[in-house]
Scaffold this motif. Structure first.
Motif, mmCIF file in Angstrom:
data_model
loop_
_atom_site.group_PDB
_atom_site.id
_atom_site.type_symbol
_atom_site.label_atom_id
_atom_site.label_comp_id
_atom_site.label_asym_id
_atom_site.label_seq_id
_atom_site.Cartn_x
_atom_site.Cartn_y
_atom_site.Cartn_z
ATOM 1 N N LYS A 160 0.815 -1.212 0.000
ATOM 2 C CA LYS A 160 0.000 0.000 0.000
ATOM 3 C C LYS A 160 0.848 1.261 0.000
ATOM 4 N N TYR A 161 1.946 1.252 0.768
ATOM 5 C CA TYR A 161 2.809 2.429 0.881
ATOM 6 C C TYR A 161 4.269 2.006 0.697
ATOM 7 N N PRO A 162 4.669 1.694 -0.531
ATOM 8 C CA PRO A 162 6.012 1.138 -0.775
ATOM 9 C C PRO A 162 7.155 2.108 -0.486
ATOM 10 N N THR A 163 6.894 3.413 -0.462
ATOM 11 C CA THR A 163 7.986 4.380 -0.279
ATOM 12 C C THR A 163 8.465 4.491 1.165
ATOM 13 N N ILE A 164 7.615 4.065 2.126
ATOM 14 C CA ILE A 164 7.979 4.285 3.536
ATOM 15 C C ILE A 164 9.190 3.453 3.931
ATOM 16 N N ARG A 165 9.108 2.142 3.766
ATOM 17 C CA ARG A 165 10.235 1.292 4.162
ATOM 18 C C ARG A 165 11.479 1.631 3.342
ATOM 19 N N LYS A 166 11.269 1.946 2.060
ATOM 20 C CA LYS A 166 12.391 2.301 1.198
ATOM 21 C C LYS A 166 13.118 3.525 1.742
ATOM 22 N N LYS A 167 12.352 4.500 2.229
ATOM 23 C CA LYS A 167 12.937 5.722 2.794
ATOM 24 C C LYS A 167 13.808 5.390 4.006
ATOM 25 N N TRP A 168 13.325 4.494 4.864
ATOM 26 C CA TRP A 168 14.085 4.122 6.054
ATOM 27 C C TRP A 168 15.318 3.299 5.684
ATOM 28 N N VAL A 169 15.189 2.407 4.706
ATOM 29 C CA VAL A 169 16.326 1.593 4.273
ATOM 30 C C VAL A 169 17.413 2.476 3.672
ATOM 31 N N ASN A 170 17.012 3.424 2.829
ATOM 32 C CA ASN A 170 17.981 4.305 2.166
ATOM 33 C C ASN A 170 18.741 5.182 3.162
ATOM 34 N N ASN A 171 18.103 5.468 4.294
ATOM 35 C CA ASN A 171 18.731 6.346 5.303
ATOM 36 C C ASN A 171 19.210 5.575 6.535
ATOM 37 N N TRP A 172 19.256 4.263 6.436
ATOM 38 C CA TRP A 172 19.524 3.430 7.604
ATOM 39 C C TRP A 172 20.837 3.761 8.299
ATOM 40 N N ASP A 173 21.897 4.053 7.522
ATOM 41 C CA ASP A 173 23.190 4.345 8.126
ATOM 42 C C ASP A 173 23.156 5.608 8.994
ATOM 43 N N ARG A 174 22.224 6.522 8.687
ATOM 44 C CA ARG A 174 22.088 7.753 9.469
ATOM 45 C C ARG A 174 21.089 7.590 10.615
ATOM 46 N N ILE A 175 20.402 6.454 10.645
ATOM 47 C CA ILE A 175 19.417 6.196 11.696
ATOM 48 C C ILE A 175 20.003 5.333 12.808
ATOM 49 N N ILE A 176 20.818 4.369 12.441
ATOM 50 C CA ILE A 176 21.264 3.360 13.410
ATOM 51 C C ILE A 176 22.119 3.879 14.567
ATOM 52 N N PRO A 177 22.818 5.031 14.477
ATOM 53 C CA PRO A 177 23.526 5.498 15.683
ATOM 54 C C PRO A 177 22.600 5.631 16.886
ATOM 55 N N PHE A 178 21.345 5.872 16.608
ATOM 56 C CA PHE A 178 20.315 6.023 17.629
ATOM 57 C C PHE A 178 20.262 4.826 18.575
ATOM 58 N N PHE A 179 20.520 3.622 18.048
ATOM 59 C CA PHE A 179 20.364 2.399 18.842
ATOM 60 C C PHE A 179 21.558 2.114 19.751
ATOM 61 N N ASP A 180 22.576 2.974 19.706
ATOM 62 C CA ASP A 180 23.710 2.831 20.617
ATOM 63 C C ASP A 180 23.428 3.457 21.980
ATOM 64 N N TYR A 181 22.257 4.078 22.122
ATOM 65 C CA TYR A 181 21.954 4.835 23.331
ATOM 66 C C TYR A 181 20.793 4.224 24.104
ATOM 67 N N PRO A 182 20.837 4.320 25.440
ATOM 68 C CA PRO A 182 19.711 3.849 26.248
ATOM 69 C C PRO A 182 18.495 4.752 26.043
ATOM 70 N N GLU A 183 17.349 4.283 26.514
ATOM 71 C CA GLU A 183 16.082 4.947 26.227
ATOM 72 C C GLU A 183 16.051 6.404 26.665
ATOM 73 N N GLU A 184 16.564 6.700 27.872
ATOM 74 C CA GLU A 184 16.478 8.086 28.356
ATOM 75 C C GLU A 184 17.311 9.031 27.495
ATOM 76 N N ILE A 185 18.419 8.536 26.926
ATOM 77 C CA ILE A 185 19.237 9.368 26.045
ATOM 78 C C ILE A 185 18.531 9.541 24.701
ATOM 79 N N ARG A 186 17.874 8.504 24.245
ATOM 80 C CA ARG A 186 17.150 8.593 22.971
ATOM 81 C C ARG A 186 16.088 9.684 23.034
#
Length: 257
Positions: A160-186
């Protein structure tokens, strides 16, 4: 009064800012005779004390690597020696410019902006469920779990919305630093309360203006709006002590005394 604006825009800055956010608001100007849109870029930082601070305003008809390289060089010339994390909204040329001038910075795409851009074309009746499923991705405990949740999101919504996951995949390298931090830091990293507060302050003063006569008038009005808003920034942001302790360990050697 414009002398005050120029003095503020050129004032010395702290050597280190743990967090910096960049945002844009569009205003109308008659600078070139005819009315045209002007993009006003705002740099909001969180200083070592955990307090919000506007580092500056910049107006440009178009964005790009050359423009952003000039902004980063200006910040460095005003005394900034290091940035830990830069949260951005995918502005063209900005990641490369930040990393050129501040090579150790960790560039993080703003999660809230990612969500907003993702649901831009989602039917109203589906938005709540799409946002709920995206939350499964960015609230994951680890990068591997987030990747799995994104795959599950695609299985459910790609048809139904093929562009959403594609957008996240294309930017994944700029998103994943987020997961190095605990919840309160996020929460400190992805919150846009401060940016939204700034935008509200700006919109209050521009909504009745129509078009400004020139860029100088834009600077003066926005300076007054931001100066007024910053008077309320007397306390550190929420959960700052936990964030500061984490940063002191993660960025050991770069942390000021």
């Amino acid at each position: 009064m414009y002398e005050d604006v120029v003095s503020w825009q050129n004032r010395p800055l702290d050597p280190v800012y743990p967090l910096i956010f960049f945002d844009c608001i569009v205003v109308k100007s008659r600078e070139d005779v005819k009315v045209s849109n002007r993009s006003v870029y705002v740099a909001l930082a969180i200083n070592i004390e955990g307090k919000k601070e506007i580092l500056g305003l910049w107006i440009a008809p178009t964005e790009g690597a050359k423009f952003w390289l000039g902004v980063m060089t200006e910040l460095k010339n005003r005394g900034v020696k290091d940035l830990f994390i830069a949260s951005i909204d995918g502005l063209k040329g900005l990641p490369e410019a930040i990393e050129t001038v501040f090579p150790e910075v960790e560039v993080q795409l703003c999660i809230v902006h990612m969500i907003r851009n993702s649901i831009k074309y989602v039917n109203w009746k589906d938005r709540k469920e799409v946002c709920k499923d995206l939350k499964e991705v960015y609230s994951a405990a680890t990068e591997d779990e987030a990747s799995q949740k994104l795959e599950e999101f695609g299985q459910k919504w790609d048809a139904k919305y093929p562009t959403i996951r594609k957008k996240w995949v294309n930017n994944w390298d700029r998103i994943i630093p987020f997961f190095d931090y605990p919840e309160e830091i996020r929460k400190v990293m992805y919150t846009t309360n401060a940016i939204e507060s700034i935008n509200r302050s700006i919109r209050k003063v521009i909504k009745a203006k129509g078009a400004f006569p020139n860029d100088r008038a834009i600077f003066k009005i926005l300076y007054l709006a931001l100066n007024n808003a910053s008077k309320k920034w007397t306390m550190p942001i929420k959960d700052w002590k936990a964030a500061l302790n984490f940063f002191a360990i993660k960025f050991e050697g770069r942390f000021p005394e």
